[in-house]
Write a protein that holds these residues in place. Sequence first.
Motif, PDB file in Angstrom:
ATOM      1  N   VAL A  19      -3.499  24.290  -2.895  1.00 56.01           N
ATOM      2  CA  VAL A  19      -3.314  23.459  -4.084  1.00 56.01           C
ATOM      3  C   VAL A  19      -3.661  22.003  -3.791  1.00 56.01           C
ATOM      4  N   ARG A  20      -3.320  21.562  -2.593  1.00 56.59           N
ATOM      5  CA  ARG A  20      -3.629  20.176  -2.212  1.00 56.59           C
ATOM      6  C   ARG A  20      -5.136  19.934  -2.120  1.00 56.59           C
ATOM      7  N   LEU A  21      -5.910  21.013  -1.973  1.00 61.38           N
ATOM      8  CA  LEU A  21      -7.366  20.876  -1.850  1.00 61.38           C
ATOM      9  C   LEU A  21      -8.062  20.799  -3.200  1.00 61.38           C
ATOM     10  N   ILE A  22      -7.331  21.077  -4.279  1.00 58.04           N
ATOM     11  CA  ILE A  22      -7.947  21.023  -5.609  1.00 58.04           C
ATOM     12  C   ILE A  22      -8.387  19.590  -5.896  1.00 58.04           C
ATOM     13  N   PRO A  23      -9.670  19.396  -6.186  1.00 61.66           N
ATOM     14  CA  PRO A  23     -10.180  18.046  -6.454  1.00 61.66           C
ATOM     15  C   PRO A  23      -9.554  17.478  -7.726  1.00 61.66           C
ATOM     16  N   GLU A  24      -9.499  16.164  -7.794  1.00 63.37           N
ATOM     17  CA  GLU A  24      -8.972  15.518  -8.987  1.00 63.37           C
ATOM     18  C   GLU A  24      -9.875  15.849 -10.165  1.00 63.37           C
ATOM     19  N   GLY A  25      -9.267  16.111 -11.293  1.00 64.93           N
ATOM     20  CA  GLY A  25     -10.049  16.424 -12.479  1.00 64.93           C
ATOM     21  C   GLY A  25     -10.469  17.880 -12.560  1.00 64.93           C
ATOM     22  N   ARG A  26     -10.007  18.690 -11.632  1.00 61.46           N
ATOM     23  CA  ARG A  26     -10.306  20.127 -11.658  1.00 61.46           C
ATOM     24  C   ARG A  26      -8.998  20.901 -11.706  1.00 61.46           C
ATOM     25  N   VAL A  27      -9.105  22.191 -12.057  1.00 59.51           N
ATOM     26  CA  VAL A  27      -7.918  23.037 -12.111  1.00 59.51           C
ATOM     27  C   VAL A  27      -8.228  24.396 -11.482  1.00 59.51           C
ATOM     28  N   THR A  28      -7.203  25.165 -11.199  1.00 62.86           N
ATOM     29  CA  THR A  28      -7.402  26.521 -10.699  1.00 62.86           C
ATOM     30  C   THR A  28      -6.311  27.414 -11.279  1.00 62.86           C
ATOM     31  N   GLU A  90      -6.102  12.490 -15.489  1.00 65.52           N
ATOM     32  CA  GLU A  90      -7.249  12.747 -14.616  1.00 65.52           C
ATOM     33  C   GLU A  90      -8.509  13.029 -15.417  1.00 65.52           C
ATOM     34  N   GLY A  91      -8.390  12.894 -16.733  1.00 59.87           N
ATOM     35  CA  GLY A  91      -9.552  13.114 -17.583  1.00 59.87           C
ATOM     36  C   GLY A  91      -9.683  14.528 -18.096  1.00 59.87           C
ATOM     37  N   ILE A  92      -8.652  15.341 -17.860  1.00 59.99           N
ATOM     38  CA  ILE A  92      -8.688  16.722 -18.346  1.00 59.99           C
ATOM     39  C   ILE A  92      -8.028  16.781 -19.716  1.00 59.99           C
ATOM     40  N   VAL A  94      -6.273  18.434 -22.887  1.00 63.54           N
ATOM     41  CA  VAL A  94      -5.398  19.579 -23.133  1.00 63.54           C
ATOM     42  C   VAL A  94      -5.123  19.689 -24.625  1.00 63.54           C
ATOM     43  N   ARG A  95      -5.374  20.870 -25.163  1.00 63.41           N
ATOM     44  CA  ARG A  95      -5.156  21.076 -26.597  1.00 63.41           C
ATOM     45  C   ARG A  95      -4.332  22.353 -26.794  1.00 63.41           C
ATOM     46  N   GLU A  96      -3.255  22.256 -27.495  1.00 61.88           N
ATOM     47  CA  GLU A  96      -2.405  23.422 -27.746  1.00 61.88           C
ATOM     48  C   GLU A  96      -1.986  24.080 -26.431  1.00 61.88           C
ATOM     49  N   ASP A  97      -1.599  23.244 -25.465  1.00 61.69           N
ATOM     50  CA  ASP A  97      -1.154  23.736 -24.152  1.00 61.69           C
ATOM     51  C   ASP A  97      -2.233  24.473 -23.379  1.00 61.69           C
ATOM     52  N   VAL A  98      -3.504  24.285 -23.768  1.00 60.62           N
ATOM     53  CA  VAL A  98      -4.590  24.943 -23.057  1.00 60.62           C
ATOM     54  C   VAL A  98      -5.604  23.906 -22.584  1.00 60.62           C
ATOM     55  N   VAL A  99      -6.088  24.055 -21.338  1.00 58.80           N
ATOM     56  CA  VAL A  99      -7.069  23.127 -20.789  1.00 58.80           C
ATOM     57  C   VAL A  99      -8.407  23.311 -21.498  1.00 58.80           C
ATOM     58  N   VAL A 100      -8.908  22.221 -22.093  1.00 58.49           N
ATOM     59  CA  VAL A 100     -10.194  22.277 -22.772  1.00 58.49           C
ATOM     60  C   VAL A 100     -11.298  22.421 -21.729  1.00 58.49           C
ATOM     61  N   GLU A 101     -12.287  23.250 -22.015  1.00 58.23           N
ATOM     62  CA  GLU A 101     -13.383  23.479 -21.064  1.00 58.23           C
ATOM     63  C   GLU A 101     -12.853  24.047 -19.747  1.00 58.23           C
ATOM     64  N   PHE A 102     -11.813  24.849 -19.835  1.00 62.22           N
ATOM     65  CA  PHE A 102     -11.186  25.387 -18.624  1.00 62.22           C
ATOM     66  C   PHE A 102     -12.192  26.103 -17.725  1.00 62.22           C
TER      67      PHE A 102
END
Length: 115
Positions: A19-28, A90-92, A94-102
Amino acid sequence: MTRYSDSTYHFFDQVYDVVRLIPEGRVTSYGAVARYLGSGRSARMVGWAMNACTSKPDVPAHRVVNRNGMLTGKMHFTTPFAMQERLEAEGIQVREDVVVEFKRLLWDPSRELEL
DNA sequence: CACTTGACTTATT
DNA sequence: TAATAAGCCAAGT
């Protein structure tokens, strides 16, 4: 303090490291982390590990969502809004509790780290 | 010891 | 495409 078996504690550390390796502005997703760690670990275990990471501020737990990009863990943060706020910071979007462009923002360790 | 629960995912209907 | 079932596995009751 809740005590866990040695194997479980080790598993927690593995999850936190990824989890610590996840880049800023990204999700997994929980499943992606579970697959990367492999060896009989399930996505539920990853979620379980995250539930115990609340006291670890250095773990960007807000970047871990379910396979649909939904912020299923938002209720476990200090406030139900903290997760979304951190993501948006981080620029992500979120709409309706869902990550846009997930799908585009997804960071799959077993693919990005490309071992 | 049996049963339920949960920051999940995949398969089936 | 949406609803259900099944698989998952440690902890809690």
